[in-house]
Write an enzyme that holds these catalytic residues in place. Structure first.
Site, short mmCIF file in Angstrom:
data_model
loop_
_atom_site.label_atom_id
_atom_site.label_comp_id
_atom_site.label_asym_id
_atom_site.label_seq_id
_atom_site.Cartn_x
_atom_site.Cartn_y
_atom_site.Cartn_z
N ASP A 17 0.83 -1.21 0.00
CA ASP A 17 0.00 0.00 0.00
C ASP A 17 0.86 1.26 0.00
O ASP A 17 1.94 1.28 0.59
CB ASP A 17 -0.92 -0.01 1.23
CG ASP A 17 -2.09 0.96 1.08
OD1 ASP A 17 -2.30 1.48 -0.03
OD2 ASP A 17 -2.79 1.19 2.08
N GLY A 18 0.37 2.29 -0.68
CA GLY A 18 1.03 3.59 -0.63
C GLY A 18 1.67 4.00 -1.95
O GLY A 18 2.34 5.05 -2.00
N ASN A 19 1.47 3.22 -3.00
CA ASN A 19 2.08 3.59 -4.30
C ASN A 19 1.57 4.95 -4.79
O ASN A 19 2.34 5.78 -5.25
CB ASN A 19 1.71 2.57 -5.38
CG ASN A 19 2.33 1.22 -5.15
OD1 ASN A 19 3.22 1.08 -4.32
ND2 ASN A 19 1.88 0.21 -5.88
N GLY A 20 0.24 5.14 -4.69
CA GLY A 20 -0.36 6.38 -5.18
C GLY A 20 0.17 7.58 -4.43
O GLY A 20 0.58 8.59 -5.01
N TRP A 22 2.94 7.81 -2.76
CA TRP A 22 4.38 7.99 -3.05
C TRP A 22 4.55 8.86 -4.29
O TRP A 22 5.37 9.78 -4.31
CB TRP A 22 5.01 6.60 -3.28
CG TRP A 22 6.48 6.62 -3.54
CD1 TRP A 22 7.48 6.49 -2.61
CD2 TRP A 22 7.13 6.77 -4.81
NE1 TRP A 22 8.71 6.55 -3.22
CE2 TRP A 22 8.53 6.72 -4.57
CE3 TRP A 22 6.69 6.93 -6.12
CZ2 TRP A 22 9.47 6.83 -5.59
CZ3 TRP A 22 7.63 7.04 -7.14
CH2 TRP A 22 9.00 6.99 -6.87
N GLU A 64 -11.90 -5.27 -5.58
CA GLU A 64 -12.44 -3.91 -5.43
C GLU A 64 -11.62 -2.88 -6.20
O GLU A 64 -12.11 -1.81 -6.55
CB GLU A 64 -12.50 -3.52 -3.94
CG GLU A 64 -13.51 -4.28 -3.11
CD GLU A 64 -13.10 -5.72 -2.83
OE1 GLU A 64 -11.89 -6.01 -2.76
OE2 GLU A 64 -14.00 -6.58 -2.70
N ASN A 65 -10.32 -3.17 -6.44
CA ASN A 65 -9.47 -2.20 -7.16
C ASN A 65 -9.98 -1.92 -8.57
O ASN A 65 -9.62 -0.91 -9.17
CB ASN A 65 -8.01 -2.68 -7.23
CG ASN A 65 -7.27 -2.59 -5.90
OD1 ASN A 65 -6.36 -3.35 -5.65
ND2 ASN A 65 -7.67 -1.65 -5.05
N ARG A 68 -11.39 1.59 -9.52
CA ARG A 68 -10.58 2.82 -9.74
C ARG A 68 -10.79 3.35 -11.16
O ARG A 68 -11.35 2.67 -12.01
CB ARG A 68 -9.10 2.48 -9.52
CG ARG A 68 -8.84 2.12 -8.08
CD ARG A 68 -7.38 1.89 -7.82
NE ARG A 68 -7.22 1.63 -6.39
CZ ARG A 68 -6.11 1.80 -5.71
NH1 ARG A 68 -5.04 2.23 -6.32
NH2 ARG A 68 -6.07 1.55 -4.43
N ARG A 188 -5.53 -1.73 8.79
CA ARG A 188 -6.66 -2.64 8.53
C ARG A 188 -6.19 -3.69 7.54
O ARG A 188 -5.17 -3.50 6.87
CB ARG A 188 -7.88 -1.88 7.99
CG ARG A 188 -7.60 -1.07 6.76
CD ARG A 188 -8.85 -0.37 6.21
NE ARG A 188 -8.46 0.51 5.14
CZ ARG A 188 -8.13 1.81 5.28
NH1 ARG A 188 -8.20 2.37 6.47
NH2 ARG A 188 -7.75 2.51 4.25
N SER A 190 -8.34 -5.10 5.08
CA SER A 190 -9.01 -4.89 3.79
C SER A 190 -9.30 -6.19 3.02
O SER A 190 -8.94 -6.30 1.83
CB SER A 190 -8.17 -3.95 2.92
OG SER A 190 -8.01 -2.72 3.56
C1 FPP Z 1 -1.96 0.02 -3.49
O1 FPP Z 1 -1.43 1.33 -3.44
C2 FPP Z 1 -1.31 -0.71 -4.56
C3 FPP Z 1 -1.94 -1.30 -5.62
C4 FPP Z 1 -3.40 -1.25 -5.83
C5 FPP Z 1 -1.15 -2.01 -6.66
C6 FPP Z 1 0.02 -2.78 -6.14
C7 FPP Z 1 0.84 -3.20 -7.26
C8 FPP Z 1 2.18 -3.19 -7.31
C9 FPP Z 1 3.09 -2.85 -6.21
C10 FPP Z 1 2.85 -3.64 -8.54
C11 FPP Z 1 3.05 -5.13 -8.42
C12 FPP Z 1 3.39 -5.68 -9.71
C13 FPP Z 1 3.31 -7.00 -10.02
C14 FPP Z 1 3.75 -7.42 -11.38
C15 FPP Z 1 2.76 -8.02 -9.09
P1 FPP Z 1 -2.44 2.51 -3.64
O2 FPP Z 1 -2.54 2.81 -5.10
O3 FPP Z 1 -3.74 2.18 -2.97
O4 FPP Z 1 -1.72 3.68 -2.91
P2 FPP Z 1 -2.43 4.87 -2.11
O5 FPP Z 1 -3.13 4.22 -0.94
O6 FPP Z 1 -1.27 5.70 -1.70
O7 FPP Z 1 -3.36 5.55 -3.06
#
Ligand code: FPP
Length: 241
Positions: A17-20, A22, A64-65, A68, A188, A190
């Site tokens: 979690d946290g890619n967005g 970041w 659920e993703n 988006r 959590r 989720s």
């Molecule tokens: C949640 O962060 C992350 C995801 C929904 C995607 C996770 C996917 C990867 C790390 C890539 C993995 C790749 C492979 C090939 C398995 P978020 O988008 O909810 O972040 P946020 O809470 O900051 O918005």
């Protein structure tokens, strides 16, 4: 703590979690966070296996993703199609399996899943369980349907349905989690691996997933080692991890 007392969890699970956040923090598009998250996953999975962890489960995409924005979902699907097989690593000898529903997925995704599973199916040292189009309740419901079906066909006697037998009916028969990590500070689970998380030790570092480093994992292991796992008993560790 003596080195030989140091416990390595057999099954580690991570909610990525946290890619967005970041990416947003850097003024980048959310998709750049997913790209960076993939690089982190490639690195950290090898490190985790090198520490002796047998099973690594990751929550790559929940059912659920799909809610988006189309742009983000399309980006993620392309990322998965291109990169699932890049998680194959000869050094770690991990068998890669995918847990989740296969319906409503594109042919390209299904082919990428199949190719990755096929290429690693004989690997024995570790299991890399990628939860994709996954929901913990769906896992339990799908297992229950298979159990009812097997009972009706006479393949399973309902009186023999134990917790361990139930586990075998879950996607890929993945067993209990020892250490569950969710990055980014959210506290959590989720709908992630609900059955298998029953006695998991949970750890919620504030690090956003793309920044999650080997040192962060070592810290998670230190925290795990300070926990006293009782499994509902008084001072009892069910198994040696
Ligand atoms: C949640 O962060 C992350 C995801 C929904 C995607 C996770 C996917 C990867 C790390 C890539 C993995 C790749 C492979 C090939 C398995 P978020 O988008 O909810 O972040 P946020 O809470 O900051 O918005």
């Amino acid at each position: 703590m003596l080195d030989n007392d140091y416990k390595i969890p057999s099954h580690v699970a991570i909610i990525l979690d946290g890619n967005g956040r970041w990416a947003t923090k850097r003024g980048l598009k959310r998709s750049m966070g997913h790209k960076e998250g993939f690089e982190t996953l490639k690195n950290i999975s090898n490190y985790i296996f090198s520490k002796g962890v047998k099973i690594l489960s990751v929550f790559a995409f929940s059912t659920e993703n799909f809610k988006r924005d189309k742009e983000e979902v399309d980006y993620l699907m392309n990322l998965f199609i291109k990169n699932f097989k890049k998680l194959i690593n000869k050094k770690n000898d991990a068998k890669i399996v995918f847990s989740g529903r296969r319906d409503n997925l594109s042919k390209e995704i299904l082919d990428a899943i199949e190719e990755t599973e096929e290429k690693t199916k004989n690997n024995k040292s570790h299991i890399f369980n990628i939860c994709f189009n996954y929901g913990g309740r769906a896992d339990i419901i799908d297992a229950t349907k298979k159990i009812v079906d097997d009972c009706q066909k006479g393949k399973l006697d309902i009186n023999n349905l134990t917790e361990d037998v139930y586990t075998q009916y879950l996607y890929n028969g993945i067993p209990d989690i020892d250490l569950l990590i969710r990055t980014s500070g959210e506290v959590r689970i989720s709908n992630f691996m609900l059955y298998q998380a029953a006695y998991a030790e949970m750890y919620f570092p504030s690090t956003l997933f793309p920044d999650f480093s080997n040192d962060d994992f070592d810290l998670a292991l230190d925290v795990y080692n300070k926990r006293n796992r009782r499994f509902g008993g008084i001072n009892y560790e069910k198994k040696n991890n």
